[in-house]
Design a protein around this motif. Structure first.
Motif, PDB file in Angstrom:
ATOM      1  N   HIS A  39       0.836  -1.205   0.000  1.00 22.31           N
ATOM      2  CA  HIS A  39       0.000   0.000   0.000  1.00 22.31           C
ATOM      3  C   HIS A  39       0.871   1.256   0.000  1.00 22.31           C
TER       4      HIS A  39
ATOM      5  N   ARG B  75       0.893   4.045  -3.007  1.00 20.17           N
ATOM      6  CA  ARG B  75       0.539   5.450  -2.706  1.00 20.17           C
ATOM      7  C   ARG B  75       1.666   6.380  -3.132  1.00 20.17           C
TER       8      ARG B  75
ATOM      9  N   THR C 121     -15.855   6.256   8.030  1.00 23.90           N
ATOM     10  CA  THR C 121     -14.816   5.418   7.427  1.00 23.90           C
ATOM     11  C   THR C 121     -14.228   4.530   8.519  1.00 23.90           C
TER      12      THR C 121
ATOM     13  N   ARG D 178     -11.659   1.259  10.238  1.00 25.76           N
ATOM     14  CA  ARG D 178     -10.433   0.476  10.321  1.00 25.76           C
ATOM     15  C   ARG D 178     -10.783  -0.800  11.091  1.00 25.76           C
TER      16      ARG D 178
ATOM     17  N   CYS E 182      -7.963  10.257   1.818  1.00 19.93           N
ATOM     18  CA  CYS E 182      -8.288  10.322   0.390  1.00 19.93           C
ATOM     19  C   CYS E 182      -7.116  10.869  -0.426  1.00 19.93           C
TER      20      CYS E 182
HETATM   21  C1  HEM Z   1     -15.590  15.247  -2.686  1.00 20.83           C
HETATM   22  C2  HEM Z   1     -14.951  14.200  -3.169  1.00 20.83           C
HETATM   23  C3  HEM Z   1     -14.353  13.091  -2.350  1.00 20.83           C
HETATM   24  C4  HEM Z   1     -14.621  12.694  -1.070  1.00 20.83           C
HETATM   25  C5  HEM Z   1     -15.625  13.288  -0.098  1.00 20.83           C
HETATM   26  C6  HEM Z   1     -13.745  11.566  -0.782  1.00 20.83           C
HETATM   27  C7  HEM Z   1     -13.710  10.911   0.434  1.00 20.83           C
HETATM   28  C8  HEM Z   1     -12.872   9.861   0.727  1.00 20.83           C
HETATM   29  C9  HEM Z   1     -12.791   9.184   2.007  1.00 20.83           C
HETATM   30  C10 HEM Z   1     -13.622   9.517   3.228  1.00 20.83           C
HETATM   31  C11 HEM Z   1     -11.871   8.203   1.900  1.00 20.83           C
HETATM   32  C12 HEM Z   1     -11.472   7.211   3.004  1.00 20.83           C
HETATM   33  C13 HEM Z   1     -10.334   7.842   3.809  1.00 20.83           C
HETATM   34  C14 HEM Z   1     -10.023   7.117   5.091  1.00 20.83           C
HETATM   35  O1  HEM Z   1     -10.426   5.959   5.266  1.00 20.83           O
HETATM   36  O2  HEM Z   1      -9.377   7.717   5.967  1.00 20.83           O
HETATM   37  C15 HEM Z   1     -11.334   8.241   0.559  1.00 20.83           C
HETATM   38  C16 HEM Z   1     -10.363   7.388   0.073  1.00 20.83           C
HETATM   39  C17 HEM Z   1      -9.901   7.422  -1.216  1.00 20.83           C
HETATM   40  N1  HEM Z   1     -10.225   8.326  -2.197  1.00 20.83           N
HETATM   41 FE1  HEM Z   1     -11.526   9.884  -2.014  1.00 20.83          FE
HETATM   42  N2  HEM Z   1     -12.999  11.297  -1.881  1.00 20.83           N
HETATM   43  C18 HEM Z   1     -13.311  12.210  -2.862  1.00 20.83           C
HETATM   44  C19 HEM Z   1     -12.750  12.315  -4.128  1.00 20.83           C
HETATM   45  C20 HEM Z   1     -11.773  11.488  -4.611  1.00 20.83           C
HETATM   46  C21 HEM Z   1     -11.150  11.619  -5.907  1.00 20.83           C
HETATM   47  C22 HEM Z   1     -11.447  12.728  -6.922  1.00 20.83           C
HETATM   48  C23 HEM Z   1     -10.265  10.580  -6.033  1.00 20.83           C
HETATM   49  C24 HEM Z   1      -9.342  10.238  -7.186  1.00 20.83           C
HETATM   50  C25 HEM Z   1      -9.499  10.657  -8.408  1.00 20.83           C
HETATM   51  C26 HEM Z   1     -10.321   9.808  -4.809  1.00 20.83           C
HETATM   52  C27 HEM Z   1      -9.570   8.675  -4.550  1.00 20.83           C
HETATM   53  C28 HEM Z   1      -9.547   8.008  -3.335  1.00 20.83           C
HETATM   54  C29 HEM Z   1      -8.753   6.810  -3.106  1.00 20.83           C
HETATM   55  C30 HEM Z   1      -7.866   6.092  -4.123  1.00 20.83           C
HETATM   56  C31 HEM Z   1      -8.948   6.454  -1.762  1.00 20.83           C
HETATM   57  C32 HEM Z   1      -8.319   5.261  -1.038  1.00 20.83           C
HETATM   58  C33 HEM Z   1      -7.060   5.721  -0.308  1.00 20.83           C
HETATM   59  C34 HEM Z   1      -6.309   4.588   0.384  1.00 20.83           C
HETATM   60  O3  HEM Z   1      -6.945   3.601   0.776  1.00 20.83           O
HETATM   61  O4  HEM Z   1      -5.083   4.710   0.557  1.00 20.83           O
HETATM   62  N3  HEM Z   1     -11.255  10.387  -3.978  1.00 20.83           N
HETATM   63  N4  HEM Z   1     -11.943   9.264  -0.129  1.00 20.83           N
END
Ligand code: HEM
Length: 456
Positions: free
Chosen positions: A98, A102, A315, A317, A381
């Protein structure tokens, strides 16, 4: 926090059967979380249908501690996302794998790279809104969904022409079915090639073929080094040992970015329209600010929209250590522990009068640690900066091109779409083109002048 084996200390919670609790959550997740907080305080234990015993945290210090906990002690729950997004998906991998993924995925979403997307986002917004009707209500969500899909297809997949058309048709259906299969693995049945599982497999084959074509084309592109799309950057990126990402890793990550970034951004934009139409004074100030070349209030507005209507409400864990101490609690191995984003956002100790939609609270202020729409820690995110830029540019373009007619209607109720929580009516809007409004005003002025001239 410690990782030694200790006697479990869990918060109180409802004792009703798992199914009853699940039905209550399904009927209104946020309402149920609020009710449980009122009854049990800022932490409570529930029995979840698919994740088992789940400790829910709504205390800012405890949530911060959870996010700071290392992934070796607590990481994402063993979900079925790997079988849907692919085994290489960021959601499905852990630890060193991971961390490495990243490291490769982060650069495309930061700094100079991001600014390259600005004019493309504006262009996609104008292309979509060119057909917006005037003077009658319509939901903006289908439009914001198309805008964010097209933006991802260009910025992430680097797809143009026929490839883009193919993916545009395929991906929404594939992600929709995938999000059901991730939550209900039993639905992955294959009935002689006809069940939802078989349909998903066919989608995936078509998707892999499309990504293969994009990778072939990018690899043969003499201008690859100058390209700004994520696929091009991943193709050129290298792990610490100098090796490149495999095609299947690239395909899994692109699908993950789409699944995580498309609907979340689109629903937040729909909420922005829903909120703004109910705050005409703010709408007026936003237009005046942009006309004067400013952006601070618009940025604060998007922060406040995400505070009052976080589209991801929680979210989680899962404890990997024998036991884990977080704040007042000692959680045994396997416990799913959840940060209640929506509850933190309406905590009055963090945000005075949390029920009031008031972007001014964020003008010129840093967002507090309690503002966590993008989660936190090593799983925060990855697309947060990209989504923030995209929402800012889309909203700016909408305010430049349209006058939104305010409404006194009740707020739209939340509707859980699986990935994100959306406004129940899709963010109903009534708009007029600003140039129409301006030319009406001008016509008015000219006819006044004409009348005066005649009188003279
Ligand atoms: C308003 C828009 C968005 C919101 C509210 C949002 C919210 C979130 C949240 C709450 C998580 C989980 C974080 C955690 O568990 O601590 C997450 C993970 C993630 N988000 Fe977003 N997200 C948004 C837009 C995006 C966009 C535009 C992308 C990519 C183009 C993206 C890619 C990802 C990815 C790949 C993860 C997984 C990260 C990991 O597990 O290392 N998100 N997002």
């Amino acid at each position: 926090m410690t990782a030694t084996t200790l006697k479990a200390v869990l918060p109180d919670g409802p004792s009703s059967p798992r199914l009853v609790q699940a039905v209550r959550f399904a009927a209104g997740r946020r309402r149920t979380m609020r009710r449980l907080r009122a009854r049990y305080g800022s932490a409570f234990t529930v029995d979840s249908l698919n994740l088992g015993r789940m400790v829910m945290l709504a205390d800012p210090a405890e949530v911060r501690e959870l996010f700071q906990t290392g992934p070796e002690l607590a990481d994402t729950p063993d979900a079925n996302l790997g079988s849907v997004l692919g085994p290489g998906s960021l959601f499905a991998i852990r630890d060193e794998e991971h961390r490495q993924q990243r490291r490769l995925l982060t650069p495309p979403f930061h700094g100079r790279r991001l600014r390259a997307y600005e004019s493309m986002i504006e262009e996609e917004t104008r292309r979509e809104t060119a057909s917006w009707p005037e003077g009658r209500p319509f939901p903006v969500m289908p439009s914001t969904m198309r805008i964010t899909l097209n933006v991802i297809l260009r910025a992430v997949f680097g797809a143009e022409g026929a490839d883009r058309d193919d993916l545009r048709e395929l991906l929404p259906a594939m992600v929709k079915l995938g999000s059901v299969l991730a939550v209900v693995p039993a639905a992955r049945v294959e009935l002689g090639g006809h069940g939802p599982g078989a349909r998903f497999r066919r989608y995936r084959q078509r998707y892999d073929a499309a990504v293969d074509r994009l990778v072939d084309r990018a690899a043969a592109d003499p201008g690859l080094a100058d390209r700004d799309d994520v696929l091009a950057m991943l193709l050129q990126s290298r792990y610490d040992d100098g090796s490149a990402m495999s095609r299947s890793q690239i395909a899994d990550q692109l699908l993950t970015l789409l699944a995580a970034g498309h609907e979340t951004t689109a629903t937040t934009l729909a909420w922005a329209v829903e909120r703004l139409r109910r705050h005409p004074g703010l709408l007026h100030r936003l237009v005046a600010e942009d006309d004067a070349g400013g952006s601070a209030l618009r940025e604060a507005t998007l922060i406040e929209v995400q505070r009052v209507r976080p589209v991801v409400e929680m979210t989680s864990r899962q404890v990997r250590a024998d036991s884990l101490r977080i704040g007042r609690w000692t959680l045994p191995r396997g416990t799913v522990v959840t940060a209640c984003i929506a509850l933190l956002h309406d905590d009055e100790t963090l945000f005075p009068h949390p029920e009031v939609f008031d972007p001014d609270r964020f003008v010129g202020a840093r967002t507090d640690a309690g503002w966590i729409p993008f989660g936190g820690g090593v799983r925060r995110c990855i697309g947060a900066a990209f989504a923030t830029l995209e929402m800012n540019v889309v909203l700016r373009t909408l305010l430049r091109d349209f006058t939104f007619v305010p409404t006194a209607e009740r707020p739209e109720r939340s509707h859980n779409r699986g990935i994100a929580v959306a406004p129940g009516k899709g963010g109903l809007a009534v708009v007029h083109r600003r140039w129409t409004v301006l030319s009406n005003i001008n016509e008015h002025r000219y006819s006044d002048i004409d009348a005066n001239d005649q009188a003279a």
